[in-house]
Design an enzyme around this catalytic site. Structure first.
Site, short mmCIF file in Angstrom:
data_model
loop_
_atom_site.label_atom_id
_atom_site.label_comp_id
_atom_site.label_asym_id
_atom_site.label_seq_id
_atom_site.Cartn_x
_atom_site.Cartn_y
_atom_site.Cartn_z
CE LYS A 60 -0.94 2.30 3.08
NZ LYS A 60 -0.29 3.81 4.31
CD GLU A 112 -2.68 11.00 0.14
OE1 GLU A 112 -2.45 10.16 0.69
OE2 GLU A 112 -1.56 12.00 -0.05
CG ASN A 136 -2.79 14.92 1.64
OD1 ASN A 136 -2.33 13.97 2.31
ND2 ASN A 136 -2.28 14.79 -0.02
CB THR A 193 3.07 6.10 4.13
OG1 THR A 193 3.48 7.03 5.16
CG2 THR A 193 1.73 5.47 4.44
#
Lengths: 407, 407
Positions: free
Chosen positions: B183, B280, B402, B194
């Site tokens: 992920k 993202e 975000n 991340t």
């Protein structure tokens, strides 16, 4: 530094206010409609100091100005255009920058090696010399506000406001005026990013000491801001000191040396913060203060990492007190510290102490974050090092401006 | 590396495909509706290797998993939740991570020190243990696609797609299967951002050699992607090798060692690129290849600086061939080179040679840049160093995601 009481911020002066300076800005045709050509002149050759981009690629005009600063230490005028950076333009670009220098000198009737050149805009396009050279003939600098404002407007790219500041101080009983103007507002990051800064003063000082003073404050002012982490090929800050205030020549031994440096610091910090606040698409100025680092340098490194984090910047745009992103940025900054000793504040609200979260009012913090200036404080508890950095939020408008810049 | 012909990409396998692996993912209540709890189990204790975030702040689950990897070298299961990162949660967070380990071990009837723990989500919030512990009781891992897909879904945060890849190779005449799932997709940058990655294989290998193999390929795969420059406190890549393929134990002296490493490399590179592509808000995968650097390391540094530049990323979002931003990023990367020797290509179009712009068709390049995968090539002409990095464009959606992440 000790506080010097003679320094005073004055809002009504401009870069043409120190004795013997004149400025102007016009539209010559590099841009569609907006002003794009600017000139700053001193009545007499001024001592000059400059700091320049650290990018390996250095634009032609920057190389020309560097040569003036480093070889003669004197500058009497600087010609500036926006709309084209004259960067990565090879031999033609160098020739064009020298032509700008030469033609400006001829127009003013001074020696070309007293003329600096600065350009900002798109990289990699050959300069349209015809409108530019015609424009140089139309420049009539004046020592009034109108001239300084024309200059400030003509150096803008995606800036939304002109950036000006002024101070006065007293040296040897003489009033000394300082003024500065600058442009941002993308490609802004450490070490002289897409930033042009011009500071004028009528102080009397030799160029080697002026250079030392400028260098001593660059890291804590112009190099402590970031908009997007990109460093431009063009950017420079130039200080011209023409001596017409008639103080005794300033050296580090002069009793009022600190007063001079502090005033230069104040002008530079004002310009740096204005550039950060007017970052592309920005709605908020973010100030990060780091205390208790091992060294001042490390403190600034942490501050800059936090203020440059896209996740921190977007959270602040959204007025979201997502302090975990501040923690993450502090942790990856490269500074050494004990995570269990860290304290974090947004505004006056304590969010983390001893590395653990503490309860806070989401509502109060949301209201605080909706303001146009946001302060983040990080305490590392490792030593006495402290530092500040400034930046801005990351918004839809940043993406919009930069996805379509050349169009 | 020499090419090993036995390695083959296979699309139809999953992390439960290597012999003896089972997986599952469910919704337990940490998120509103989506799956948020996942379990991966091997029938027998597997050799394990892991690479972990370099952030000074390290999340509690990461510390627990690191302990398993570093002390026993064996792992039989890993429990993963999304929705809460259990990071910066102090002593309570450590206790909660150990409870997750303990309760999973009890449920499976195995030793707790064979159980890893991983978490991803918001930083600084205490874990809701009640739904999580109830959830652990409901986990029934299976060796079918459905179980692996449940796992892949349950580890997602702002990811828009699951990320899976699989390969097979032959070692000592035995078929060896490799599969991975991962992920992203924010806070992605060097050094284990991340990102959670889980790779399973039925190869027979000791953990020290597995660790060496993983380390040797991490810099050129997982550490060569960036979404936004932020490095998370939680992230890790774990490889479990349970030996059920029954090849002779792999060591660097084994004649098919390279085949093993190359297959692990291929799995890792696929996952890394999938993470970059699903950054993202991303609409495009950007691959930057740097050739002719002084060293491979320097080449990767340049590649990562270019692919991480917000100005490059927004230009590519806008399909704008603004190569000046590529030049600016190359120049500030810290690599040493002669700007007059640089060559830059977007797709097949030469844009810069010997540091000077060369004419190109704006229309062709616009059409090329509208595609979903964009390649930038930089030739420095300094040596033999080469490197690749992957990233994505910077879009309105990145800001939207975000600015409102916690809401």
């Amino acid at each position: 530094m000790t506080t010097v009481t003679t320094m005073k911020s004055i809002s009504y002066k401009n870069i043409a206010s120190p004795k013997g300076f004149k400025a102007t800005g016009i539209h010559c045709g590099l841009k569609h409609k907006k002003k794009d050509l600017a000139l700053l002149v001193s009545d007499v050759p001024a001592s000059v100091a400059g700091v320049f981009t650290t990018n390996v690629f250095q634009a032609a005009p920057l190389l020309v100005t560097k040569e003036v600063v480093q070889t003669t230490g004197k500058m009497q005028a600087i010609i500036v255009n926006s709309g084209n950076a004259n960067s990565c333009t090879g031999k033609q670009g160098m020739a064009d920058a020298y032509t700008m220098q030469q033609k400006t000198a001829e127009k003013l009737g001074i020696n070309p090696n007293l003329v600096g050149v600065a350009s900002t805009g798109v990289i990699g396009e050959i300069m349209k010399m015809e409108p530019l050279l015609e424009g140089i003939q139309k420049l009539y600098p004046i020592d009034e506000l109108e001239g300084a404002m024309g200059f400030a407007q003509a150096i803008m790219t995606t800036d939304t406001v002109t950036k000006n500041t002024s101070y006065k101080t007293t040296i040897d009983g003489k009033e000394v005026i300082f003024a500065g103007t600058a442009k941002g507002s993308g490609m802004i990051e450490p070490n002289m990013a897409t930033m042009l800064g011009f500071i004028t003063t009528d102080a009397n000082i030799e160029s080697n000491h002026l250079q030392a003073a400028l260098k001593s404050i660059t890291d804590v002012t112009f190099n402590s801001i970031t908009v997007d982490g990109d460093t431009s090929t063009n950017d420079m800050v130039v200080v011209m000191a023409n001596g017409l205030a008639e103080n005794n020549t300033l050296t580090p031994d002069h009793p009022e040396w600190e007063s001079f440096v502090q005033t230069l610091h104040a002008v530079s910090q004002d310009l740096a913060k204005m550039i950060a606040k007017d970052g592309e698409g920005a709605t908020k100025l973010i100030e990060v203060e780091v205390q208790g680092a091992a060294t001042d340098e490390e403190a600034r490194k942490v501050a800059k990492t936090v203020v440059g984090s896209p996740l921190v910047k977007t959270a602040i745009f959204g007025s979201d007190a997502n302090w975990g992103r501040i923690i993450a940025a502090v942790g990856r900054s490269g500074a050494k510290f004990d995570p269990n000793e860290v304290k974090i504040k947004i505004g006056d609200a304590n969010l983390v102490e001893k590395g653990e979260p503490i309860p806070f009012s989401e509502e109060d913090l949301f209201n605080y974050l909706k303001q146009h200036e946001v302060k983040i404080t990080v305490e590392l508890n490792q030593g006495d090092g402290q530092g500040l950095a400034w930046g801005c939020d990351l918004t839809y408008d940043y993406v919009q401006i930069n996805a379509t810049y050349r169009s």
